[in-house]
Design an enzyme around this catalytic site. Structure first.
Site, mmCIF file in Angstrom:
data_model
loop_
_atom_site.group_PDB
_atom_site.id
_atom_site.type_symbol
_atom_site.label_atom_id
_atom_site.label_comp_id
_atom_site.label_asym_id
_atom_site.label_seq_id
_atom_site.Cartn_x
_atom_site.Cartn_y
_atom_site.Cartn_z
ATOM 1 N N GLU A 78 42.272 4.784 48.798
ATOM 2 C CA GLU A 78 41.437 4.686 47.599
ATOM 3 C C GLU A 78 40.792 3.311 47.455
ATOM 4 O O GLU A 78 39.609 3.204 47.132
ATOM 5 C CB GLU A 78 42.276 4.983 46.348
ATOM 6 C CG GLU A 78 41.450 4.844 45.075
ATOM 7 C CD GLU A 78 42.216 5.216 43.823
ATOM 8 O OE1 GLU A 78 41.573 5.298 42.762
ATOM 9 O OE2 GLU A 78 43.429 5.428 43.897
ATOM 10 N N ASP A 105 46.899 7.158 48.420
ATOM 11 C CA ASP A 105 46.674 6.609 47.079
ATOM 12 C C ASP A 105 47.815 5.632 46.817
ATOM 13 O O ASP A 105 48.960 6.052 46.617
ATOM 14 C CB ASP A 105 46.654 7.707 46.015
ATOM 15 C CG ASP A 105 46.065 7.209 44.695
ATOM 16 O OD1 ASP A 105 46.130 5.992 44.458
ATOM 17 O OD2 ASP A 105 45.561 8.034 43.913
ATOM 18 N N ILE A 107 48.602 3.574 44.346
ATOM 19 C CA ILE A 107 49.232 3.834 43.042
ATOM 20 C C ILE A 107 48.406 4.927 42.366
ATOM 21 O O ILE A 107 47.277 4.682 41.946
ATOM 22 C CB ILE A 107 49.266 2.604 42.106
ATOM 23 C CG1 ILE A 107 49.942 1.396 42.761
ATOM 24 C CG2 ILE A 107 50.005 2.960 40.806
ATOM 25 C CD1 ILE A 107 49.973 0.161 41.858
ATOM 26 N N ASP A 108 48.961 6.104 42.262
ATOM 27 C CA ASP A 108 48.284 7.169 41.520
ATOM 28 C C ASP A 108 48.831 7.128 40.100
ATOM 29 O O ASP A 108 50.000 7.446 39.870
ATOM 30 C CB ASP A 108 48.539 8.533 42.160
ATOM 31 C CG ASP A 108 47.714 9.614 41.487
ATOM 32 O OD1 ASP A 108 46.487 9.496 41.526
ATOM 33 O OD2 ASP A 108 48.298 10.541 40.899
ATOM 34 N N THR A 110 47.353 4.306 37.929
ATOM 35 C CA THR A 110 47.262 2.859 37.703
ATOM 36 C C THR A 110 47.265 2.505 36.216
ATOM 37 O O THR A 110 47.893 1.528 35.803
ATOM 38 C CB THR A 110 45.994 2.285 38.371
ATOM 39 O OG1 THR A 110 46.063 2.537 39.776
ATOM 40 C CG2 THR A 110 45.880 0.789 38.147
ATOM 41 N N ASP A 233 44.082 11.945 45.762
ATOM 42 C CA ASP A 233 44.854 12.405 44.604
ATOM 43 C C ASP A 233 45.594 13.708 44.920
ATOM 44 O O ASP A 233 46.654 13.980 44.346
ATOM 45 C CB ASP A 233 43.934 12.691 43.402
ATOM 46 C CG ASP A 233 43.146 11.480 42.946
ATOM 47 O OD1 ASP A 233 43.773 10.423 42.754
ATOM 48 O OD2 ASP A 233 41.924 11.584 42.805
#
Length: 286
Positions: A78, A105, A107-108, A110, A233
């Site tokens: 990402e 990802d 940190i999905d 954030t 995601d």
């Protein structure tokens, strides 16, 4: 087969799955050490689309670990892609012919992380010629690790996950999200929220699509939909659900692939009913 168990996907002596698990766990634990220690928060596509130095640091850590084991593989992360849906689609298209593509990802969720709200995750998937073969979602807050291998099932801490048994929307706990695209995807998604709220047992909007998908796989949610997501995601969570006996399509019911942005994922039993309600509310995004 080894001792009656299917062998993991491997290159030489290195297991793709083991590398994905190790990488997600290390990134997640590092992220956890940074909670409450964020020096700078920037915005990307909108004022609600946040990025921190922790996102970037996590992605760098993940890239380094993967490339140490598989230097010839490609990585779509990402934070390496310009903001906005067009840039995301172009980045995926540019890498669509890669033999092995890791989709990350770092940190999905954030926004949750920034605010100290404990619902965020690391999502790592591996696609072979466009088909996802390994998916890992790790929740560092709860130290929960969800793992799937294509054709070999999905697991949470070694225990097989299975989707829920609810066969009606009225009995189902369903989740969605509030997209960062405030002018487009959010407006469409809110139509779905309004239409479905009175028809489901309840709705949840907790802010990490990857973790919501993992929860569908684990039977904690019966369904999830959202408009305007990106490949990073969805990819890992989609495999978790498929390998747990559920169903993942776009919001019109067409088969899932890496380019899907409007996703609908369920235990399979409420899939048609959820799709019908979204279509009736003109909330499919198409």
């Amino acid at each position: 087969m080894v001792n009656g168990e299917a062998e993991p996907f491997v290159v030489g002596s290195k297991s793709f799955t083991a590398v994905a698990i190790n990488t997600a766990a290390k990134a997640g634990q590092w992220i956890k050490t940074k909670l409450g220690d964020i020096n700078r928060v920037d915005t990307k596509f909108s004022s609600q689309d946040l990025v921190t130095e922790v996102d970037k640091g996590s992605e760098k850590l993940i890239r380094n670990l993967i490339l140490t084991h598989f230097p010839d593989h490609s990585i779509l992360g990402e934070e390496g892609v310009a903001p906005g849906p067009e840039a995301s689609a172009k980045a995926l298209q540019a890498m669509s012919d890669e033999e092995y593509l890791w989709i990350v990802d770092p940190i999905d969720g954030t926004t949750n992380f920034v605010h100290g709200f404990p619902f965020y995750s690391v999502s790592i998937a591996l696609a072979h010629r466009g088909e996802v073969i390994v998916g890992v979602v790790y929740d560092p807050t709860r130290d929960e690790l969800f793992v799937a291998e294509k054709g070999k099932g999905a697991y949470r801490h070694g225990k097989k996950t299975e989707v829920s048994l609810e066969d009606q929307l009225s009995l189902s706990l369903v989740a969605t999200g509030f997209p960062a695209d405030r002018q487009g995807a959010l407006v469409t998604n809110l139509k779905g929220v309004q239409a479905l709220s009175p028809k489901v047992r309840n709705l949840r909007v907790a802010g990490s699509a990857a973790l919501h998908l993992a929860y569908v796989a684990a039977g904690r949610l019966s369904g999830f939909w959202e408009i305007g997501l990106n490949s990073w995601d969805i990819a890992a969570g989609a495999l978790l659900i498929q390998e747990s006996g559920g169903q993942v399509t776009d919001t019109e019911g067409k088969p899932y692939n890496l380019a899907v942005r409007n996703v609908m994922a369920t235990n399979g039993k409420i899939h048609a009913e959820l799709g019908q309600e979204l279509a009736a509310a003109e909330a499919t995004g198409f």
